[in-house]
Structure formats: structure tokens, C-alpha cells
Design a protein around this motif. Structure first.
Motif, short mmCIF file in Angstrom:
data_model
loop_
_atom_site.label_atom_id
_atom_site.label_comp_id
_atom_site.label_asym_id
_atom_site.label_seq_id
_atom_site.Cartn_x
_atom_site.Cartn_y
_atom_site.Cartn_z
N LEU A 119 8.44 3.36 2.21
CA LEU A 119 7.07 2.79 1.85
C LEU A 119 6.07 2.83 2.82
CD1 LEU A 119 7.39 0.58 -1.26
CD2 LEU A 119 6.62 2.78 -1.37
N ARG A 120 7.09 2.49 4.06
CA ARG A 120 6.55 2.41 5.61
C ARG A 120 6.29 3.46 6.07
NH1 ARG A 120 3.66 0.83 9.10
NH2 ARG A 120 3.67 -0.88 10.38
N VAL A 121 6.78 4.51 5.87
CA VAL A 121 6.54 6.02 6.96
C VAL A 121 5.55 6.43 5.83
CG1 VAL A 121 8.18 8.02 6.78
CG2 VAL A 121 9.46 5.89 7.05
N VAL A 122 4.61 6.51 4.79
CA VAL A 122 3.95 7.09 4.17
C VAL A 122 2.70 6.73 5.07
CG1 VAL A 122 2.56 7.12 2.11
CG2 VAL A 122 5.28 7.19 1.66
N PRO A 123 1.78 7.51 5.63
CA PRO A 123 0.70 7.34 6.23
C PRO A 123 -0.54 6.27 5.84
CG PRO A 123 1.22 9.70 6.74
CD PRO A 123 2.35 9.14 5.42
N PRO A 124 -0.72 5.55 5.93
CA PRO A 124 -1.67 4.37 4.79
C PRO A 124 -2.53 5.18 5.16
CG PRO A 124 -0.97 3.83 7.35
CD PRO A 124 -0.97 4.93 7.47
N ILE A 125 -3.85 6.23 5.30
CA ILE A 125 -4.88 7.64 5.02
C ILE A 125 -4.16 7.71 3.58
CG2 ILE A 125 -3.89 9.34 6.32
CD1 ILE A 125 -6.94 7.98 5.30
N VAL A 126 -2.91 7.98 2.81
CA VAL A 126 -2.81 8.36 1.63
C VAL A 126 -2.78 7.69 0.62
CG1 VAL A 126 -0.48 10.00 0.62
CG2 VAL A 126 -0.93 10.12 3.00
N THR A 127 -2.85 7.19 1.34
CA THR A 127 -2.92 5.40 0.02
C THR A 127 -3.78 4.79 -0.27
OG1 THR A 127 -1.43 3.54 1.19
CG2 THR A 127 0.10 5.22 -0.14
N ILE A 128 -4.73 4.82 0.88
CA ILE A 128 -6.46 4.21 0.87
C ILE A 128 -7.19 4.69 -0.68
CG2 ILE A 128 -7.01 6.24 2.20
CD1 ILE A 128 -7.75 1.93 2.18
N ILE A 129 -7.25 5.62 -0.39
CA ILE A 129 -8.32 6.08 -2.16
C ILE A 129 -7.54 5.45 -3.35
CG2 ILE A 129 -8.65 7.96 -3.64
CD1 ILE A 129 -9.51 9.53 -1.08
N PRO A 130 -6.11 5.49 -3.62
CA PRO A 130 -6.34 5.16 -4.91
C PRO A 130 -5.51 3.59 -4.95
CG PRO A 130 -4.59 5.77 -4.10
CD PRO A 130 -5.57 6.51 -3.34
N LEU A 131 -5.24 2.87 -3.24
CA LEU A 131 -5.78 1.47 -3.24
C LEU A 131 -7.22 0.90 -3.36
CD1 LEU A 131 -2.99 0.79 -0.67
CD2 LEU A 131 -3.09 0.63 -3.27
N PHE A 132 -8.11 1.57 -2.51
CA PHE A 132 -9.34 1.36 -2.92
C PHE A 132 -9.86 1.25 -4.45
CE2 PHE A 132 -14.25 2.66 -3.63
CZ PHE A 132 -14.51 2.08 -2.54
N LEU A 133 -9.56 2.22 -5.34
CA LEU A 133 -10.14 2.05 -6.27
C LEU A 133 -9.21 1.17 -7.24
CD1 LEU A 133 -10.15 6.34 -7.45
CD2 LEU A 133 -11.99 4.27 -7.14
N LEU A 134 -7.91 1.18 -6.93
CA LEU A 134 -7.19 -0.69 -7.73
C LEU A 134 -8.07 -1.21 -7.65
CD1 LEU A 134 -5.10 -1.19 -9.33
CD2 LEU A 134 -3.67 -1.72 -7.17
N LEU A 135 -8.46 -1.83 -6.02
CA LEU A 135 -8.76 -3.36 -5.56
C LEU A 135 -10.07 -3.23 -5.77
CD1 LEU A 135 -7.61 -3.30 -2.40
CD2 LEU A 135 -6.83 -4.52 -4.34
N ARG A 136 -11.38 -2.40 -6.94
CA ARG A 136 -12.41 -2.15 -6.86
C ARG A 136 -12.53 -2.29 -8.10
NH1 ARG A 136 -15.49 3.45 -7.25
NH2 ARG A 136 -14.83 4.01 -9.39
N THR A 137 -11.75 -2.16 -9.37
CA THR A 137 -11.93 -2.70 -10.65
C THR A 137 -11.37 -4.05 -10.34
OG1 THR A 137 -10.21 -0.13 -10.75
CG2 THR A 137 -9.55 -1.65 -12.81
N PHE A 138 -10.56 -4.87 -9.79
CA PHE A 138 -10.71 -6.27 -10.31
C PHE A 138 -11.25 -6.85 -9.51
CE2 PHE A 138 -6.47 -3.94 -10.59
CZ PHE A 138 -5.65 -5.34 -11.78
N GLY A 139 -12.37 -6.42 -8.95
CA GLY A 139 -13.30 -7.05 -8.12
C GLY A 139 -12.83 -7.40 -6.80
N LEU A 140 -11.86 -7.34 -6.03
CA LEU A 140 -11.87 -6.89 -4.79
C LEU A 140 -12.20 -6.63 -3.50
CD1 LEU A 140 -8.27 -8.35 -5.32
CD2 LEU A 140 -9.65 -9.67 -5.70
N ASN A 141 -12.64 -5.35 -3.71
CA ASN A 141 -13.56 -4.95 -2.59
C ASN A 141 -14.79 -6.10 -1.92
OD1 ASN A 141 -11.84 -2.03 -3.07
ND2 ASN A 141 -13.23 -1.33 -3.79
N GLY A 142 -14.37 -5.71 -0.47
CA GLY A 142 -15.43 -6.51 0.12
C GLY A 142 -14.95 -8.32 0.53
N THR A 143 -13.90 -8.45 0.25
CA THR A 143 -13.12 -9.39 0.53
C THR A 143 -12.77 -9.62 0.64
OG1 THR A 143 -11.29 -9.27 -1.69
CG2 THR A 143 -14.27 -9.76 -2.01
N LEU A 144 -11.31 -11.10 2.40
CA LEU A 144 -10.38 -10.53 2.60
C LEU A 144 -8.86 -11.09 1.37
CD1 LEU A 144 -11.28 -13.96 5.09
CD2 LEU A 144 -11.55 -11.67 5.45
#
Length: 280
Positions: A119-144
Motif C-alpha cells: 500500500l505504501r508502494v502505490v503512488p499517492p496520485i493513483v488513490t487521490i481521486i477515490p479518497l477525495f470522493l470518499l471524504l467528500r461523502t462524509f463532508g470532510l474535504n477542506g478540514t484538518l
């Protein structure tokens, strides 16, 4: 006798070569930092003079500009909060995973460890879009909170891998003696294993802190004006009009200071932790 003398000369020559190589490598890495720090105390005219300015009257105006505008001080506080909290949580979660993998006979634990590390070997840019959508679902985007969670996601695999090795280096006989004395596995871990593995834990925590402090991709996409970190704040000195190089150098020096302080504070543990298990 001549053979011994020749051998001694060869060893001294090899020692001198090693010292020379070490000095060259140290200068290679240190000179950019020295250039950054000296430029931070120069005016724009001194920094971009046609002639190299070796002696100059230092100024603190660049530091005042960095700390006084664009919310850089708030960004420093945000980075400190994110790096410290994420490192603490990474160590806590990684210990809960690494200790059972190091001590108990879990079926397929080698495959589990390799999977976690992958999981550490996977480039972060590959996971950023699904993680962004997941966090947006929970209303966490833009938070620390979102940045802290993603930094945990980023550093946890490496921490598990490192801590597993450190816990395996603690002699089993000590743990077995504690169990015979009536301690449970949890008490044995906190009272026996944790203090003995503290150098390795400190080294892992320091690496997690540095990776979190320097992380840019997740912070740039998931932060806003109030939750941005210092790595994002540094980019604001690059504008279409021009680049404030001296202010960037001052801000970069301020960003590097916490890492230096953390390294000096953990130096005793880092040397022992990074060499733990190297000699049997």
C-alpha cells in the motif's frame, strides 16, 4: 615487517578516502541548505547580484514578511497539528498490527505484511481521486481531519513494516518471563516490550513526522484557506507577477526548523533505533 607496514599504509589511505567521500557527500546535501539560509537573510538586490556576495549585513525583513502575511503562521500551526497527531495515531495503530504479526503464529502473516507494505508502494496520485470522493461523502474535504486521516493512510504501511522488525528484535525470553510472573499480553506489551523497543518506535515516529510535515499532494487538494499546511502556503509566493525568492527562502528555513529540532530531540533514539537488529 614490510608487509605489515604496507598493509597499515593501505588502511590509512582507505580511511582518508572514506573521510573525503563522506565530506563530499555531506557538502553535496548541506550546501543547498546553506544557500537557502543565507539567501533568507539577504535583500533581493544582494540575492540576485551579478557578483557573489559573501559578506553582507543580514536582514530579518524576509522572515517578517513570511510570518506577517498570507496566514503563514496559521499554516505552520496546521502542519504541526497534522504531523504530531498523525504520527501519534500511526504509532498506536501500527503497534496494534505489528506486535501480533511479530509475536503470534498468524496464518499467512508474511503475505499480510507484504500486502500492507504494498500500500505504501502505490503512488499517492493513483488513490487521490477515490479518497477525495470518499471524504467528500462524509463532508470532510477542506478540514484538518481529512489531511490527518490521509497522512495516517500514507504512513501506516511503512510504520507497520518497521515496527514489526523492532518488536521481533526484543528477546522472547523476556516476554515469556513476564507472562510466567502473571502479566497478560497487554500488560507485558506496555510494561516490557514498549520500553525495550522505544528506540525503534522513536525512529518510526520521527520518519512519520517528517513524511507528514513535508507532504504536499494530499494537502494541496484537500485543504482550503483555513486548513492549508506550510507546503501549500509556500506556493503562494509564486505569482504570475513574479516569485518572491528571498521570502520563499525565509519561509523554507522556518519550515525546516521543526524537523531539525525533532531530529536533535530524538537523536539518541534515532541512532539506536535505525541500527536495532543490525548486529546479532
Amino acid at each position: 615487517m614490510k608487509t605489515t607496514t604496507r598493509r597499515g599504509r593501505q588502511l590509512r589511505a582507505l580511511h582518508i578516502v572514506r573521510i573525503a567521500v563522506a565530506i563530499a557527500v555531506a557538502l553535496f546535501f548541506f550546501l543547498p541548505l546553506l544557500w537557502m539560509m543565507t539567501t533568507a537573510f539577504k535583500t533581493s538586490n544582494q540575492a540576485f547580484s551579478a557578483e557573489v556576495v559573501w559578506f553582507f549585513v543580514p536582514t530579518l525583513q524576509n522572515f517578517a514578511t513570511a510570518l506577517g502575511g498570507s496566514g503563514f503562521t496559521a499554516a505552520l500551526a496546521n502542519s504541526a497539528q497534522v504531523a504530531v497527531l498523525s504520527s501519534i495515531l500511526v504509532i498506536a495503530l501500527a503497534s496494534g498490527i505489528a506486535y501480533p504479526l511479530a509475536r503470534f503464529n498468524i496464518k499467512g502473516k508474511s503475505g499480510i505484511t507484504v500486502t500492507i507494505l504494498s500500500l505504501r508502494v502505490v503512488p499517492p496520485i493513483v488513490t487521490i481521486i477515490p479518497l477525495f470522493l470518499l471524504l467528500r461523502t462524509f463532508g470532510l474535504n477542506g478540514t484538518l481531519t481529512a489531511i490527518i486521516l490521509l497522512h495516517i493512510f500514507m504512513n501506516l504501511p511503512l510504520a507497520v513494516w518497521l515496527l514489526r522488525g523492532f518488536y521481533e528484535e526484543v528477546p522472547r525470553e523476556i516476554e515469556e518471563a513476564a507472562l510466567l510472573d502473571g502479566l497478560g499480553h497487554v500488560s507485558t506489551f506496555f510494561r516490557i516490550i514498549l520500553p525495550l523497543a522505544m528506540p525503534g518506535i522513536a525512529a518510526t515516529a520521527f520518519l512519520s513526522f517528517v513524511f507528514s510535515w513535508n507532504e504536499f499532494l494530499f494537502a494541496s487538494i484537500l485543504s482550503n484557506a483555513t486548513s492549508r499546511t506550510v507546503t501549500v502556503a509556500l506556493t503562494e509566493y509564486v505569482t504570475p507577477v513574479g516569485t518572491q525568492w528571498t521570502v520563499i527562502m525565509a519561509a523554507g528555513t522556518l519550515v525546516a526548523i521543526p524537523v531539525w529540532i525533532a531530529a536533535l530531540a530524538a537523536q539518541k533514539y534515532l541512532v539506536r533505533g535505525l541500527t536495532l537488529g543490525a548486529v546479532k
